[in-house]
Design an enzyme around this catalytic site. Sequence first.
Site, PDB file in Angstrom:
ATOM      1  N   CYS A 128       2.480  -3.714   0.587  1.00 15.75           N
ATOM      2  CA  CYS A 128       1.611  -3.665  -0.595  1.00 15.75           C
ATOM      3  C   CYS A 128       1.483  -5.017  -1.296  1.00 15.75           C
ATOM      4  CB  CYS A 128       2.120  -2.616  -1.577  1.00 15.75           C
ATOM      5  SG  CYS A 128       3.875  -2.810  -2.011  1.00 15.75           S
ATOM      6  N   HIS A 240       1.132  -3.044  -9.161  1.00 17.87           N
ATOM      7  CA  HIS A 240       1.943  -4.255  -9.061  1.00 17.87           C
ATOM      8  C   HIS A 240       1.199  -5.448  -9.661  1.00 17.87           C
ATOM      9  CE1 HIS A 240       4.630  -1.992  -6.698  1.00 17.87           C
ATOM     10  NE2 HIS A 240       4.486  -2.551  -5.505  1.00 17.87           N
TER      11      HIS A 240
END
Length: 334
Positions: A128, A240
């Site tokens: 990710c 994130h």
Amino acid sequence: MKVAIVGASGAVGQEFLRVLEERNFPIDELLLFGSSRSAGREYTFRGKQIVVKELKHNDDFKGVDIAFTSAGAGTSKEFAETITRYGAIMIDNSSAFRMDDDVPLVVPEVNGDDAFVRPRGIIANPNCTTIQMVVALNAIESLSHIKRVHVATYQAASGAGASAMAELKKQYEQLVAGEKPTVEKFFFQLAYNLIPQVDVFTDNLYTKEEMKMYNETRKIMHSDIAVSATCVRVPVMRAHSEAIWVETERPVSVAEAREAFAKAEGVVLEDDPANRVYPMPLEKAGHDPVYVGRIRADISNPNGLTFWTVSDQIKKGAALNAVQIAEYLLAHSK
């Protein structure tokens, strides 16, 4: 089009269902697979109830065109041959095959054509943090080759799955109630804290997560780019963030960078510091793009730029990127 999801009950598996429906991906039949614990559960897709089948070594994948897998590296390795035996394309969200020479590692905005060279019938979905970073880096690479990257990540609880998100919420509730917080999913209490370790340490004192950013970026971008990362778990529920410093072969101005980000596929520019406009995870959870802001010259390096990115780890960092790989294959098939 016959599609399968392996690991349907997990956080990414559930996101696959939402993304496939949101994007109206062409599906005539959808199969859901999971562990013995998940077998028998029912999920709604396009108004129909679909029962999760237990993943077994049998002929269940006969006739499947695309299988999205997100059940962990061990499961992916064990079942890869079963899944691909009859010609299914396995788009795998685990770390099992990412660095294998005969498995493409793909972010469609950067190296979509790599997906067509898949001798084992497997395409790997990157980590990710890497996905988010290379989408942004690709815009700068189009201006001048990037020699070096330093990155600090601010990784949400979602990166460790649905149970980790639940634990963070529970910790806050426990602390407010004066109770000792439950610590099971992370090395330490995450609520009101930062943990400067994501995954285990390797021999060079970087964590596996940090080394993924080094190795995967080079493979995806077909580049000698050097990446030094510090990955930090933060008490954010979802999405994130990354602070990125790049060194290019020639100086790239802030104006050039802004223009490149504004034009880049998969990127949304939010960069108006005078009016406090910059991306934040609270606002970007649940959204598709990689958001970029805080663009400025690196005052320590004449060939340096620094910027800030935010992206939803479960969406672009996992399920969405995998679905976009499948869309790329359909759109560009010869």
